[in-house]
Motif scaffolding. Structure first.
Motif, PDB file in Angstrom:
ATOM      1  N   GLY A  26       0.821  -1.209   0.000  1.00  0.00           N
ATOM      2  CA  GLY A  26       0.000   0.000   0.000  1.00  0.00           C
ATOM      3  C   GLY A  26       0.849   1.250   0.000  1.00  0.00           C
ATOM      4  O   GLY A  26       0.550   2.226  -0.681  1.00  0.00           O
ATOM      5  N   THR A  27       1.943   1.249   0.744  1.00  0.00           N
ATOM      6  CA  THR A  27       2.846   2.391   0.775  1.00  0.00           C
ATOM      7  C   THR A  27       3.494   2.585  -0.587  1.00  0.00           C
ATOM      8  O   THR A  27       3.555   3.691  -1.105  1.00  0.00           O
ATOM      9  N   ALA A  28       3.951   1.500  -1.185  1.00  0.00           N
ATOM     10  CA  ALA A  28       4.550   1.593  -2.516  1.00  0.00           C
ATOM     11  C   ALA A  28       3.522   2.070  -3.532  1.00  0.00           C
ATOM     12  O   ALA A  28       3.834   2.871  -4.405  1.00  0.00           O
ATOM     13  N   LEU A  29       2.317   1.597  -3.414  1.00  0.00           N
ATOM     14  CA  LEU A  29       1.260   2.004  -4.331  1.00  0.00           C
ATOM     15  C   LEU A  29       0.989   3.491  -4.198  1.00  0.00           C
ATOM     16  O   LEU A  29       0.823   4.185  -5.194  1.00  0.00           O
ATOM     17  N   ALA A  30       0.951   4.002  -2.957  1.00  0.00           N
ATOM     18  CA  ALA A  30       0.709   5.421  -2.747  1.00  0.00           C
ATOM     19  C   ALA A  30       1.810   6.250  -3.407  1.00  0.00           C
ATOM     20  O   ALA A  30       1.547   7.264  -4.036  1.00  0.00           O
ATOM     21  N   VAL A  31       3.051   5.810  -3.264  1.00  0.00           N
ATOM     22  CA  VAL A  31       4.161   6.510  -3.895  1.00  0.00           C
ATOM     23  C   VAL A  31       3.981   6.484  -5.401  1.00  0.00           C
ATOM     24  O   VAL A  31       4.113   7.499  -6.071  1.00  0.00           O
ATOM     25  N   ASN A  32       3.679   5.339  -5.932  1.00  0.00           N
ATOM     26  CA  ASN A  32       3.476   5.231  -7.371  1.00  0.00           C
ATOM     27  C   ASN A  32       2.294   6.059  -7.844  1.00  0.00           C
ATOM     28  O   ASN A  32       2.329   6.595  -8.940  1.00  0.00           O
ATOM     29  N   ALA A  64       1.505  18.956 -10.884  1.00  0.00           N
ATOM     30  CA  ALA A  64       2.535  17.912 -10.973  1.00  0.00           C
ATOM     31  C   ALA A  64       3.553  18.099  -9.859  1.00  0.00           C
ATOM     32  O   ALA A  64       3.980  17.125  -9.222  1.00  0.00           O
ATOM     33  N   LEU A  65       3.919  19.339  -9.600  1.00  0.00           N
ATOM     34  CA  LEU A  65       4.881  19.645  -8.542  1.00  0.00           C
ATOM     35  C   LEU A  65       4.357  19.206  -7.179  1.00  0.00           C
ATOM     36  O   LEU A  65       5.090  18.605  -6.390  1.00  0.00           O
ATOM     37  N   LYS A  66       3.096  19.475  -6.901  1.00  0.00           N
ATOM     38  CA  LYS A  66       2.497  19.064  -5.616  1.00  0.00           C
ATOM     39  C   LYS A  66       2.583  17.547  -5.442  1.00  0.00           C
ATOM     40  O   LYS A  66       2.923  17.058  -4.365  1.00  0.00           O
ATOM     41  N   HIS A  67       2.285  16.811  -6.499  1.00  0.00           N
ATOM     42  CA  HIS A  67       2.355  15.343  -6.412  1.00  0.00           C
ATOM     43  C   HIS A  67       3.795  14.863  -6.272  1.00  0.00           C
ATOM     44  O   HIS A  67       4.067  13.914  -5.533  1.00  0.00           O
ATOM     45  N   ALA A  68       4.722  15.517  -6.959  1.00  0.00           N
ATOM     46  CA  ALA A  68       6.126  15.135  -6.841  1.00  0.00           C
ATOM     47  C   ALA A  68       6.635  15.377  -5.423  1.00  0.00           C
ATOM     48  O   ALA A  68       7.375  14.565  -4.872  1.00  0.00           O
ATOM     49  N   VAL A  69       6.206  16.481  -4.816  1.00  0.00           N
ATOM     50  CA  VAL A  69       6.597  16.776  -3.438  1.00  0.00           C
ATOM     51  C   VAL A  69       6.024  15.719  -2.490  1.00  0.00           C
ATOM     52  O   VAL A  69       6.709  15.270  -1.562  1.00  0.00           O
ATOM     53  N   MET A  70       4.788  15.284  -2.738  1.00  0.00           N
ATOM     54  CA  MET A  70       4.200  14.229  -1.903  1.00  0.00           C
ATOM     55  C   MET A  70       4.965  12.914  -2.087  1.00  0.00           C
ATOM     56  O   MET A  70       5.183  12.177  -1.125  1.00  0.00           O
ATOM     57  N   ALA A  71       5.379  12.632  -3.309  1.00  0.00           N
ATOM     58  CA  ALA A  71       6.162  11.418  -3.559  1.00  0.00           C
ATOM     59  C   ALA A  71       7.511  11.500  -2.850  1.00  0.00           C
ATOM     60  O   ALA A  71       7.997  10.504  -2.322  1.00  0.00           O
ATOM     61  N   ARG A  72       8.084  12.703  -2.809  1.00  0.00           N
ATOM     62  CA  ARG A  72       9.383  12.879  -2.152  1.00  0.00           C
ATOM     63  C   ARG A  72       9.318  12.522  -0.664  1.00  0.00           C
ATOM     64  O   ARG A  72      10.279  12.005  -0.106  1.00  0.00           O
ATOM     65  N   LYS A  73       8.187  12.773  -0.043  1.00  0.00           N
ATOM     66  CA  LYS A  73       8.038  12.450   1.379  1.00  0.00           C
ATOM     67  C   LYS A  73       8.230  10.963   1.629  1.00  0.00           C
ATOM     68  O   LYS A  73       8.712  10.563   2.679  1.00  0.00           O
ATOM     69  N   ASP A  74       7.839  10.145   0.659  1.00  0.00           N
ATOM     70  CA  ASP A  74       7.979   8.697   0.784  1.00  0.00           C
ATOM     71  C   ASP A  74       9.278   8.183   0.176  1.00  0.00           C
ATOM     72  O   ASP A  74       9.676   7.052   0.438  1.00  0.00           O
ATOM     73  N   MET A  75       9.919   8.999  -0.639  1.00  0.00           N
ATOM     74  CA  MET A  75      11.112   8.562  -1.368  1.00  0.00           C
ATOM     75  C   MET A  75      12.207   9.619  -1.258  1.00  0.00           C
ATOM     76  O   MET A  75      12.714  10.102  -2.261  1.00  0.00           O
ATOM     77  N   GLU A  76      12.572   9.980  -0.052  1.00  0.00           N
ATOM     78  CA  GLU A  76      13.491  11.090   0.182  1.00  0.00           C
ATOM     79  C   GLU A  76      14.798  10.990  -0.583  1.00  0.00           C
ATOM     80  O   GLU A  76      15.363  11.995  -0.991  1.00  0.00           O
ATOM     81  N   ASP A  77      15.303   9.804  -0.766  1.00  0.00           N
ATOM     82  CA  ASP A  77      16.611   9.630  -1.387  1.00  0.00           C
ATOM     83  C   ASP A  77      16.544   9.438  -2.903  1.00  0.00           C
ATOM     84  O   ASP A  77      17.573   9.200  -3.527  1.00  0.00           O
ATOM     85  N   ASN A  78      15.373   9.535  -3.486  1.00  0.00           N
ATOM     86  CA  ASN A  78      15.248   9.274  -4.911  1.00  0.00           C
ATOM     87  C   ASN A  78      15.672  10.499  -5.716  1.00  0.00           C
ATOM     88  O   ASN A  78      14.991  11.523  -5.724  1.00  0.00           O
TER      89      ASN A  78
END
Length: 118
Positions: A26-32, A64-78
């Protein structure tokens, strides 16, 4: 009786494993989902930019930026997410300044980075 107890423990362990896997998936899905949304809006930004619609380019690049920022919260090192964020910020800035070509290019490059996210 020991067999019944062992079976209950085994079932309990399997249940805990199943729940853990479900939570991790579920966490991976949310990031995706955030990455997918960012890609979708970056594409919309590019499409509008190619049509000369600076206002729509800015709107979709911001989303798009808002979603990318949300993805960054789950993928800080990406690094791909980090790069995409910088490029989307540039796309928004360029679009708001009426620089549709530069904004479109920045959104395209951000989309390329987002497509590299794993």
């Amino acid at each position: 009786m020991a067999t019944g107890f062992s079976l209950k423990i085994a079932i309990g362990v399997l249940f805990i494993l199943a729940v853990s896997v479900g939570v991790m998936a579920g966490t991976a899905l949310a990031v995706n989902e955030h990455v997918a949304e960012a890609i979708e809006h970056a594409q919309e930004a590019v499409d509008h930019g190619r049509q000369g619609h600076a206002d729509k380019l800015a709107t979709h690049a911001e989303t798009a930026l808002k979603h990318a920022v949300m993805a960054r919260k789950d993928m800080e090192d990406n690094v791909h997410v980090q790069e995409a964020i910088a490029k989307l910020e540039d796309a928004v800035l360029q679009a708001k300044q009426g620089q549709t070509d530069k904004g479109t290019t920045a959104a395209e490059r951000a989309m390329e980075d987002l497509k590299e996210v794993r």
